[in-house]
Design an enzyme around this catalytic site. Sequence first.
Site, PDB file in Angstrom:
ATOM      1  N   TRP A  15       0.831  -1.215   0.000  1.00 28.51           N
ATOM      2  CA  TRP A  15       0.000   0.000   0.000  1.00 28.51           C
ATOM      3  C   TRP A  15       0.861   1.260   0.000  1.00 28.51           C
ATOM      4  CZ3 TRP A  15      -0.543  -4.108   3.311  1.00 28.51           C
ATOM      5  CH2 TRP A  15       0.079  -4.002   4.554  1.00 28.51           C
ATOM      6  N   GLU A  21      -5.844   0.620   5.355  1.00 31.90           N
ATOM      7  CA  GLU A  21      -6.103   1.022   6.743  1.00 31.90           C
ATOM      8  C   GLU A  21      -7.243   0.215   7.352  1.00 31.90           C
ATOM      9  OE1 GLU A  21      -4.275   2.626   8.651  1.00 31.90           O
ATOM     10  OE2 GLU A  21      -2.881   3.466   7.195  1.00 31.90           O
ATOM     11  N   THR A  35      -5.420  -6.268  12.807  1.00 32.00           N
ATOM     12  CA  THR A  35      -4.808  -7.371  12.062  1.00 32.00           C
ATOM     13  C   THR A  35      -3.348  -7.038  11.756  1.00 32.00           C
ATOM     14  OG1 THR A  35      -6.980  -7.605  11.036  1.00 32.00           O
ATOM     15  CG2 THR A  35      -5.216  -8.930  10.115  1.00 32.00           C
ATOM     16  N   TYR A  62     -13.548  -9.879  11.525  1.00 32.84           N
ATOM     17  CA  TYR A  62     -14.202  -8.557  11.653  1.00 32.84           C
ATOM     18  C   TYR A  62     -14.825  -8.163  10.311  1.00 32.84           C
ATOM     19  CZ  TYR A  62     -11.256  -8.407  15.802  1.00 32.84           C
ATOM     20  OH  TYR A  62     -10.635  -8.709  16.982  1.00 32.84           O
ATOM     21  N   TYR A 116      -9.583   7.645  13.341  1.00 39.32           N
ATOM     22  CA  TYR A 116      -8.262   7.147  12.938  1.00 39.32           C
ATOM     23  C   TYR A 116      -8.162   7.007  11.417  1.00 39.32           C
ATOM     24  CZ  TYR A 116      -4.587   4.109  11.558  1.00 39.32           C
ATOM     25  OH  TYR A 116      -3.510   3.615  10.865  1.00 39.32           O
ATOM     26  N   ASP A 150      -3.999   5.501  16.552  1.00 40.56           N
ATOM     27  CA  ASP A 150      -4.454   4.147  16.898  1.00 40.56           C
ATOM     28  C   ASP A 150      -3.713   3.700  18.165  1.00 40.56           C
ATOM     29  OD1 ASP A 150      -1.899   3.668  16.033  1.00 40.56           O
ATOM     30  OD2 ASP A 150      -2.437   2.149  14.544  1.00 40.56           O
ATOM     31  N   CYS A 177      14.868   1.233  22.968  1.00 42.80           N
ATOM     32  CA  CYS A 177      15.186   2.664  23.155  1.00 42.80           C
ATOM     33  C   CYS A 177      16.560   3.023  22.606  1.00 42.80           C
ATOM     34  CB  CYS A 177      15.102   3.026  24.625  1.00 42.80           C
ATOM     35  SG  CYS A 177      13.445   2.750  25.282  1.00 42.80           S
ATOM     36  N   THR A 198     -13.022 -11.204  19.887  1.00 41.97           N
ATOM     37  CA  THR A 198     -12.508 -10.277  20.896  1.00 41.97           C
ATOM     38  C   THR A 198     -13.235 -10.445  22.236  1.00 41.97           C
ATOM     39  OG1 THR A 198     -12.370  -8.787  19.033  1.00 41.97           O
ATOM     40  CG2 THR A 198     -11.763  -7.884  21.175  1.00 41.97           C
TER      41      THR A 198
HETATM   42 FE1  SF4 Z   1       9.747   4.348  22.743  1.00 39.11          FE
HETATM   43 FE2  SF4 Z   1      12.112   4.124  23.936  1.00 39.11          FE
HETATM   44 FE3  SF4 Z   1      11.874   5.537  21.699  1.00 39.11          FE
HETATM   45 FE4  SF4 Z   1      10.848   6.445  23.967  1.00 39.11          FE
HETATM   46  S1  SF4 Z   1      13.003   6.094  23.527  1.00 39.11           S
HETATM   47  S2  SF4 Z   1       9.850   6.436  21.968  1.00 39.11           S
HETATM   48  S3  SF4 Z   1      10.153   4.545  24.936  1.00 39.11           S
HETATM   49  S4  SF4 Z   1      11.551   3.328  21.925  1.00 39.11           S
END
Ligand code: SF4
Length: 371
Positions: free
Chosen positions: A34, A47, A53, A92, A130, A148, A209, A314
């Site tokens: 898409w 969407e 899904t 759904y 959304y 979402d 992170c 669900t």
């Molecule tokens: Fe998510 Fe970590 Fe990035 Fe913050 S730093 S948006 S918690 S992945």
Amino acid sequence: MNEELEKRIKKVNAKKFGEDLVSWFEQEMRELPWRENRDPYRVWVSEIMLQQTRVDTVIPYYNRFMEQFPSVEALAFAPEEDVLKAWEGLGYYSRARNLQSAVREVHESYQGIVPDNLKEISSLKGVGPYTAGAILSIAYGKPEPAVDGNVMRVMSRILSIDDDIAKPASRKKFETAVRAIIYEENPSYFNQALMELGAIVCTPTSPSCFLCPVQEHCAAFAEGTQHELPVKSKKKAAKTVELLTVIAENNKGKVLISRRPEQGLLANMWEFPSFEKTPGVNAGQQMIEYLQADHEVEATLTDEKWMTQDHIFTHLVWKMQVGRVTVTKEPALTEQIKWVDQTEIEKVAMPVSHRKIANRWKESTEKETEK
Ligand code: SF4
């Protein structure tokens, strides 16, 4: 906007956040069918399919659907049965029916052009905030939020918001937040990047992170609370319903299937006759009586082991006990019931649980023929 939210948003350098996010997306975006172009109809279908899904599940369905219904006109004029069949297995199913009725409205009222403004697009069946935001931003480049569950998770961490994302009221807050920081130069990529980040980096239980392109903007990372957010209350336990399902065969090797009601769960799909079991009463006897009362079918139980089949929705679990009967007096056919053989049953749209039963019926019949 409430004061606390305003304070949190102000802490984010929105321009730099948008640049970091979008340039990461430009390098890392997955190739998805898409994303080939920005045709609003293609974006819309994707969407709707992607709601509830997974991407991997959607891809083959999407490709087949686009081949079969490549335009607003093709979908508007297709028989509903064909659309449900193309959707079979995705679940759904009201999504498919709503999509087709909205596409018909686009064909009739908007000369086949998907509306490019919030008021008109939001009035289409099945197009909630959304989906409206996703189409307007992705296809038309409008700075509209598309929030979402993924986006709420990411934003709750970026801004350190601890509102319960399972509550419908929280969505408004996240929409306000996204609207305030959306990257005006490229809202399409901004929204897609937020979704992508939620899907592959800022995941529910183990956010990566140290690989995150917006780590320096993230309040939860700074506070070390990324594993505590988002706050999401648990759903109510699903209700279990015990069903009896009948494979009723005639002497020509055909089985009886019935169409579900026009409204409600799995509307208009075909299934083996099914009904809620009365506890404490012989199941085979209940099947025979049900066929007689609801379909004017006379039948005798086939001496055979019972099958079981479960299906989890669900909010609902079906526990199905499946029996086989031989029909001795056939019913008068209506639009709601018909006989099908093993080839014809492949062509009707059935819920997944009934499709599995159909496959098992086929297998057991083949084995019987081999004996
Ligand atoms: Fe998510 Fe970590 Fe990035 Fe913050 S730093 S948006 S918690 S992945």
